[in-house]
Design a protein around this motif. Structure first.
Motif, PDB file in Angstrom:
ATOM      1  N   GLY A   1       0.836  -0.999  -0.062  1.00 33.34           N
ATOM      2  CA  GLY A   1       0.000  -0.033  -0.038  1.00 33.34           C
ATOM      3  C   GLY A   1       0.763   1.315  -0.109  1.00 33.34           C
ATOM      4  O   GLY A   1       2.264   1.338   0.164  1.00 33.34           O
ATOM      5  N   ALA A   2       0.185   2.450  -0.104  1.00 36.80           N
ATOM      6  CA  ALA A   2       0.933   3.476  -0.177  1.00 36.80           C
ATOM      7  C   ALA A   2      -0.193   4.975   0.050  1.00 36.80           C
ATOM      8  O   ALA A   2      -1.463   4.697   0.016  1.00 36.80           O
ATOM      9  N   ILE A   3       0.436   5.821   0.487  1.00 35.43           N
ATOM     10  CA  ILE A   3      -0.304   7.073   0.797  1.00 35.43           C
ATOM     11  C   ILE A   3       0.352   8.270   0.050  1.00 35.43           C
ATOM     12  O   ILE A   3       1.796   8.174   0.139  1.00 35.43           O
ATOM     13  N   ILE A   4      -0.153   9.219  -0.142  1.00 34.64           N
ATOM     14  CA  ILE A   4       0.475  10.657  -0.421  1.00 34.64           C
ATOM     15  C   ILE A   4      -0.075  11.636   0.280  1.00 34.64           C
ATOM     16  O   ILE A   4      -1.336  11.675   0.463  1.00 34.64           O
ATOM     17  N   ALA A   5       0.914  12.350   1.046  1.00 34.19           N
ATOM     18  CA  ALA A   5       0.544  13.064   2.100  1.00 34.19           C
ATOM     19  C   ALA A   5       1.425  14.515   1.831  1.00 34.19           C
ATOM     20  O   ALA A   5       2.477  14.526   1.201  1.00 34.19           O
ATOM     21  N   ALA A   6       0.573  15.629   2.266  1.00 39.55           N
ATOM     22  CA  ALA A   6       1.613  16.848   2.297  1.00 39.55           C
ATOM     23  C   ALA A   6       0.969  17.794   3.455  1.00 39.55           C
ATOM     24  O   ALA A   6      -0.599  17.782   3.559  1.00 39.55           O
ATOM     25  N   GLU A   7       1.864  18.455   4.185  1.00 40.56           N
ATOM     26  CA  GLU A   7       1.262  19.443   5.256  1.00 40.56           C
ATOM     27  C   GLU A   7       0.142  19.059   6.160  1.00 40.56           C
ATOM     28  O   GLU A   7      -0.673  19.421   6.588  1.00 40.56           O
ATOM     29  N   GLY A   8       0.658  17.684   6.499  1.00 42.87           N
ATOM     30  CA  GLY A   8       0.083  17.004   7.539  1.00 42.87           C
ATOM     31  C   GLY A   8      -1.484  16.398   7.233  1.00 42.87           C
ATOM     32  O   GLY A   8      -2.081  15.898   8.159  1.00 42.87           O
ATOM     33  N   LEU A   9      -1.682  16.405   6.071  1.00 47.62           N
ATOM     34  CA  LEU A   9      -2.942  15.856   5.430  1.00 47.62           C
ATOM     35  C   LEU A   9      -2.672  14.761   4.622  1.00 47.62           C
ATOM     36  O   LEU A   9      -1.741  14.739   3.657  1.00 47.62           O
ATOM     37  N   ILE A  10      -3.687  13.644   4.561  1.00 48.87           N
ATOM     38  CA  ILE A  10      -3.535  12.521   3.401  1.00 48.87           C
ATOM     39  C   ILE A  10      -4.302  12.924   2.239  1.00 48.87           C
ATOM     40  O   ILE A  10      -5.282  13.332   2.194  1.00 48.87           O
ATOM     41  N   ILE A  11      -3.706  12.927   0.740  1.00 47.14           N
ATOM     42  CA  ILE A  11      -4.084  13.353  -0.331  1.00 47.14           C
ATOM     43  C   ILE A  11      -4.865  12.216  -0.929  1.00 47.14           C
ATOM     44  O   ILE A  11      -5.687  12.434  -1.831  1.00 47.14           O
ATOM     45  N   ASP A  12      -4.007  11.227  -0.767  1.00 48.54           N
ATOM     46  CA  ASP A  12      -4.661   9.820  -1.491  1.00 48.54           C
ATOM     47  C   ASP A  12      -4.083   8.668  -0.755  1.00 48.54           C
ATOM     48  O   ASP A  12      -2.968   8.688   0.042  1.00 48.54           O
ATOM     49  N   SER A  13      -4.490   7.484  -0.924  1.00 52.86           N
ATOM     50  CA  SER A  13      -4.214   6.146  -0.366  1.00 52.86           C
ATOM     51  C   SER A  13      -4.788   4.891  -0.861  1.00 52.86           C
ATOM     52  O   SER A  13      -6.041   4.911  -1.427  1.00 52.86           O
ATOM     53  N   GLY A  14      -4.127   4.017  -0.874  1.00 57.20           N
ATOM     54  CA  GLY A  14      -4.540   2.598  -1.447  1.00 57.20           C
ATOM     55  C   GLY A  14      -3.474   1.620  -1.975  1.00 57.20           C
ATOM     56  O   GLY A  14      -2.170   1.805  -1.445  1.00 57.20           O
TER      57      GLY A  14
END
Length: 403
Positions: free
Chosen positions: A28-41
């Motif tokens: 799995g993976a997440i994309i995050a920036a500035e403390g928030l999750i932008i995408d995951s899966g």
């Protein structure tokens, strides 16, 4: 290992992703920036079209930070000062006496250590309860998100709530609310006033409920050790008449139970009371290791789940616990109720706690959630074995990925 989330969108890859509100994801993976999750899966899905920096977390399991929905940080100075007991009221008396012997400096130093302990144990959101407010500046200066419940104790009902609300209303990181301590320490009218105030501002409402046999005896018959304690403390109103009801039924008569009410402990709650809590959509909060310390019994977790309730977890304080770890609370429940699945136990420790505290962007991994994640080792085993061990024995290594 602690990693801070970059301000620029960054992809973080792990062997397993445990979203809590969705099925686990392998690779799995997440994309995050500035403390928030932008995408995951799944990694391939998240990676598609992404051109930013990528960080491989190796053979790890990503889990949302845990939620300690009920604790008393200001009581951290009591660690090792009180002994396990089978007399709830005698423990309260010792606690009251010891409070006078601890200096303000000790309280603050111990509270800082308690917060450090919780961070190292993987906690990210706290439901803190206190009589003094000394933990509020510490929470504001910490990496935690928190709800601070200013706890009211006044069985004669003379408190002017405006005195408790000078610093209201809220802070981006630390939400301030009010909480009556318990049905036997706060007058019915004052409890109703606190409830109305929390309803006005859409805040969570928390109180200790059905924690001890002495509480049940007092509300049913108006006698016993709690009555004597109230008299000793100058808190006995001569006009008081016992409601003749068990704790949950009493609160329902006061119209206090709803989806924003957190009922803490419930070790003495009957099946009928649990059914009523389910009907009112109230939130149980369980502190099993504290209950064991105090000898007050164990909550009927399987019955709660069968009724559709969503219990969350708390550690209570170091006055009745030796470790502020939600993983330790999970292990205690798993030992007492072996049939409880890792899926349910981890929901209790994350998503259900965040919902109870009305922090709906925490306790899970998905787009829009706060990026506060635990990095746990996941070497060479199947996921079901990893999760079974995770809920049986608190992990020794807890990494962190946070904003």
């Amino acid at each position: 290992m602690e990693l801070r989330i970059s301000k620029r969108p960054t992809l973080y890859r792990s062997k397993y992703l445990l979203p809590i509100i969705k099925e686990p994801v392998e690779n799995g993976a997440i994309i995050a920036a500035e403390g928030l999750i932008i995408d995951s899966g799944p990694y391939k899905q998240v990676k598609k079209g992404f051109i930013g920096e990528e960080v491989d977390l190796g053979h790890s399991l990503l889990l949302p930070a845990l939620v300690n929905a009920h604790t008393h940080i200001e009581l951290s100075a009591f660690k090792w000062r009180l002994s396990p007991t089978s007399s709830f009221v005698s423990w309260i008396k010792k606690l009251i006496r010891l409070r006078q012997e601890i200096t303000p400096e000790e309280y603050i130093k111990s509270a800082r250590l308690g917060l450090k302990e919780m961070w190292q144990a993987g906690i990210g959101l706290i439901g803190d309860h206190g009589n003094t407010g000394l933990s509020v500046p510490l929470l504001k200066d910490s990496p935690f998100r928190a709800v601070f419940f200013r706890e009211v104790i006044d069985f004669q009902g003379r408190t002017n709530l405006k005195e408790f609300l000078k610093d209201q209303l809220s802070d981006p990181k630390v939400v301030l609310s009010l909480a009556p301590h318990a049905p036997y320490t706060v007058s019915p009218i004052l409890m109703q006033a606190i409830k109305k105030w929390t309803q006005k501002y859409r805040l969570p409402f928390s109180l200790h409920v059905a924690e001890s046999p002495e509480e049940v005896e007092f509300l049913l018959h108006g006698k016993g050790p709690i009555k004597e304690l109230l008299k000793e403390r100058g808190q006995w109103p001569s006009s008081f008449v016992a409601p003749g009801l068990r704790p949950v039924f009493y609160l329902d008569r006061l119209e206090i139970l709803d989806e924003n009410t957190i009922c803490v402990h419930l070790t003495q709650a009957s099946s009928q009371e649990l059914a009523l809590l389910a009907k009112r959509k109230a939130k149980p909060c369980l502190c099993p290791r504290s209950n064991t310390f105090l000898g007050v019994g164990f909550p009927q977790v399987e019955e709660m789940l069968a009724l559709g309730l969503e219990p969350c977890l708390g550690t209570d304080s170091l006055a009745s616990n030796d470790y502020l770890s939600i993983f330790a609370e999970i292990a205690a429940l798993k030992q007492y109720f072996p049939a409880l699945s890792p899926d349910i136990l981890l929901k209790m420790a994350t998503w259900w706690g965040a919902k109870a505290l009305k922090q709906k962007d925490m306790g899970y991994i998905d787009k829009g959630a706060i990026a506060d994640l635990l990095i746990l080792p996941a070497e060479g085993e199947k996921l079901e074995h990893i999760l079974e061990e995770l809920v049986t024995k608190p992990p020794q290594q807890i990494g962190r990925l946070y904003g």
